[in-house]
Design a protein around this motif. Sequence first.
Motif, PDB file in Angstrom:
ATOM      1  N   LYS A   6       2.456   5.622   4.782  1.00 52.96           N
ATOM      2  CA  LYS A   6       1.625   4.456   4.481  1.00 52.96           C
ATOM      3  C   LYS A   6       1.169   3.750   5.752  1.00 52.96           C
ATOM      4  O   LYS A   6       1.967   3.500   6.653  1.00 52.96           O
ATOM      5  N   LEU A   8      -0.923   0.245   6.786  1.00 50.62           N
ATOM      6  CA  LEU A   8      -1.511  -1.027   6.342  1.00 50.62           C
ATOM      7  C   LEU A   8      -2.564  -1.456   7.371  1.00 50.62           C
ATOM      8  O   LEU A   8      -2.252  -1.608   8.550  1.00 50.62           O
ATOM      9  N   ILE A  40      -3.650   1.183   2.993  1.00 46.94           N
ATOM     10  CA  ILE A  40      -3.604  -0.058   2.205  1.00 46.94           C
ATOM     11  C   ILE A  40      -4.362  -1.102   3.019  1.00 46.94           C
ATOM     12  O   ILE A  40      -4.136  -1.239   4.233  1.00 46.94           O
ATOM     13  N   TYR A  42      -5.442  -4.962   3.944  1.00 54.50           N
ATOM     14  CA  TYR A  42      -5.116  -6.389   3.864  1.00 54.50           C
ATOM     15  C   TYR A  42      -6.305  -7.154   4.425  1.00 54.50           C
ATOM     16  O   TYR A  42      -6.702  -6.962   5.589  1.00 54.50           O
ATOM     17  N   LYS A  65      -5.490   0.723  -2.505  1.00 51.55           N
ATOM     18  CA  LYS A  65      -4.801  -0.544  -2.735  1.00 51.55           C
ATOM     19  C   LYS A  65      -5.320  -1.595  -1.754  1.00 51.55           C
ATOM     20  O   LYS A  65      -5.369  -1.359  -0.551  1.00 51.55           O
ATOM     21  N   VAL A  67      -4.916  -5.685  -0.676  1.00 51.08           N
ATOM     22  CA  VAL A  67      -4.108  -6.902  -0.779  1.00 51.08           C
ATOM     23  C   VAL A  67      -4.900  -8.036  -0.129  1.00 51.08           C
ATOM     24  O   VAL A  67      -5.432  -7.873   0.975  1.00 51.08           O
ATOM     25  N   TYR A 133       5.994  -8.308   3.035  1.00 53.62           N
ATOM     26  CA  TYR A 133       5.273  -7.185   2.405  1.00 53.62           C
ATOM     27  C   TYR A 133       5.594  -5.854   3.092  1.00 53.62           C
ATOM     28  O   TYR A 133       5.801  -4.828   2.430  1.00 53.62           O
ATOM     29  N   LYS A 135       8.269  -4.948   4.697  1.00 54.66           N
ATOM     30  CA  LYS A 135       9.637  -4.517   4.371  1.00 54.66           C
ATOM     31  C   LYS A 135       9.721  -3.953   2.959  1.00 54.66           C
ATOM     32  O   LYS A 135      10.304  -2.897   2.726  1.00 54.66           O
ATOM     33  N   GLU A 136       9.107  -4.681   2.018  1.00 53.76           N
ATOM     34  CA  GLU A 136       9.223  -4.304   0.604  1.00 53.76           C
ATOM     35  C   GLU A 136       8.451  -3.031   0.258  1.00 53.76           C
ATOM     36  O   GLU A 136       8.781  -2.349  -0.718  1.00 53.76           O
ATOM     37  N   ASN A 137       7.437  -2.707   1.030  1.00 54.78           N
ATOM     38  CA  ASN A 137       6.575  -1.572   0.679  1.00 54.78           C
ATOM     39  C   ASN A 137       6.689  -0.386   1.631  1.00 54.78           C
ATOM     40  O   ASN A 137       5.893   0.551   1.554  1.00 54.78           O
ATOM     41  N   ASN A 138       7.695  -0.414   2.491  1.00 56.20           N
ATOM     42  CA  ASN A 138       7.978   0.712   3.381  1.00 56.20           C
ATOM     43  C   ASN A 138       6.743   1.209   4.143  1.00 56.20           C
ATOM     44  O   ASN A 138       6.379   2.389   4.091  1.00 56.20           O
ATOM     45  N   ILE A 139       6.073   0.290   4.810  1.00 59.17           N
ATOM     46  CA  ILE A 139       4.871   0.635   5.579  1.00 59.17           C
ATOM     47  C   ILE A 139       5.291   1.334   6.871  1.00 59.17           C
ATOM     48  O   ILE A 139       6.155   0.848   7.603  1.00 59.17           O
TER      49      ILE A 139
END
Length: 433
Positions: A6, A8, A40, A42, A65, A67, A133, A135-139
């Motif tokens: 991933k 971002l 992803i 942002y 995706k 954000v 974000y 941390k939670e989405n393993n970027i």
Amino acid sequence: MEKSKKVLIVTYYWPPAGGPGVQRWLKFAKYLPEFGWEPIIYTPENPSYPLVDETLIKEVPENLKIVKTNIWEPYQLAEKFSKSNKKFKGGQFDVGKNQSLMSKLSIFIRGNFFIPDARKFWVKPSILFLKQYLKENNIDVLVTTGPPHSLHLIGLGLKKELLNLKWIADFRDPWTEISYYKHLKLTSGSDKKHKQLEKSIFENADLTLATSYTDAENFRKNGANAFCVTNGFDKENTSTPLSMTDGKVKFTLSYVGVLEQLRNPENLWKALENLCKTNSDFSKDFELKFVGRIDDKILNEIKSSILKNNIRNLGYLAHNDSVNEMQNSDLLLITNFPNETSKGIIPGKLFEYLATGKQIISFGPKDADVETILDKTKAGKHFDYSEIKEIENYILSLYENWKSGTSIHNEANINEFSRKELTKKLSELLNKI
């Protein structure tokens, strides 16, 4: 099948934003999944874009995706006081005698109070939001792309808080080396702050991307681990109907994009005036076409010359329509800032110009990266801002070929500048960091 990594991408410009700034990462996002990377995006929820192109929304990949968070910008407030703020937002400046007192004041405020730019108010809220974000989405990798260069401060802040974060800073244009930097009326303290922030980004990013060979070299000299991944083109299946005015076929020189006073090729207008004065056939057959946003001062000066009857100003068009107008041309114009420090600027539209197969006439400093590409691809000719007779001879030779029906199409191999090939190069860099 191996699971996609991933990435971002923090970007201010995203559809429906118009203009060249949106194209780079829109195209990377399109092709990255083919090379094992899930992009992803942002981006701000409520941005203040200088140009809008609703048709680009159709080019956003369906499963991408995106954000969004809110941004506060001072531009809407500033525009109530000065029309020139609309120009700043699009990277344009009034210069010299064209500057009003309000314009001078606005430029001073822009350069000294909004460091690095007026989108700085999105930095702290974005660091706060993205820290969680990521941390939670393993970027796996974070990318920040500027201008606006304030977005790199988001990457810098996150890098300092998340030590294992892999971060790429993508510079679509230079920061302190860009030509209009010296027009910002900076105090010595403000100049120092701009340069310190830039250096901090170069030293802390795992990788710095440049869009030109010279910029990458300059970034490396300033401490960056820099690589060049140029902009490019997505080959579009557009028809090539003839350019027409009043039912007559014209020999058409087109400029597509934003043309501001700092990149005004006055010697070209002089050369065209000379050709129209001395060659009645050329004057009758010639069309000067503008597609995009041309500075009023430039347009008014041309309209007050012998060229006034040769002008066709179409204004800003949707991207696909702009590409069609490129196809409906015989010669395409690209301009750069005249000073030595601008050698590394390669405008994104150069690659779309290349994809048309049309001849290109370019203006800028000698030994510019644009000149290198034109020489390599044999797609056109580059001039500095002092030449006039040479320009006349070049345009006249193309016109005579056009008049005799000889093809002036360029058949150069330009595949290395296709968006897919460039995304492959980007993915190889992503895999290495």
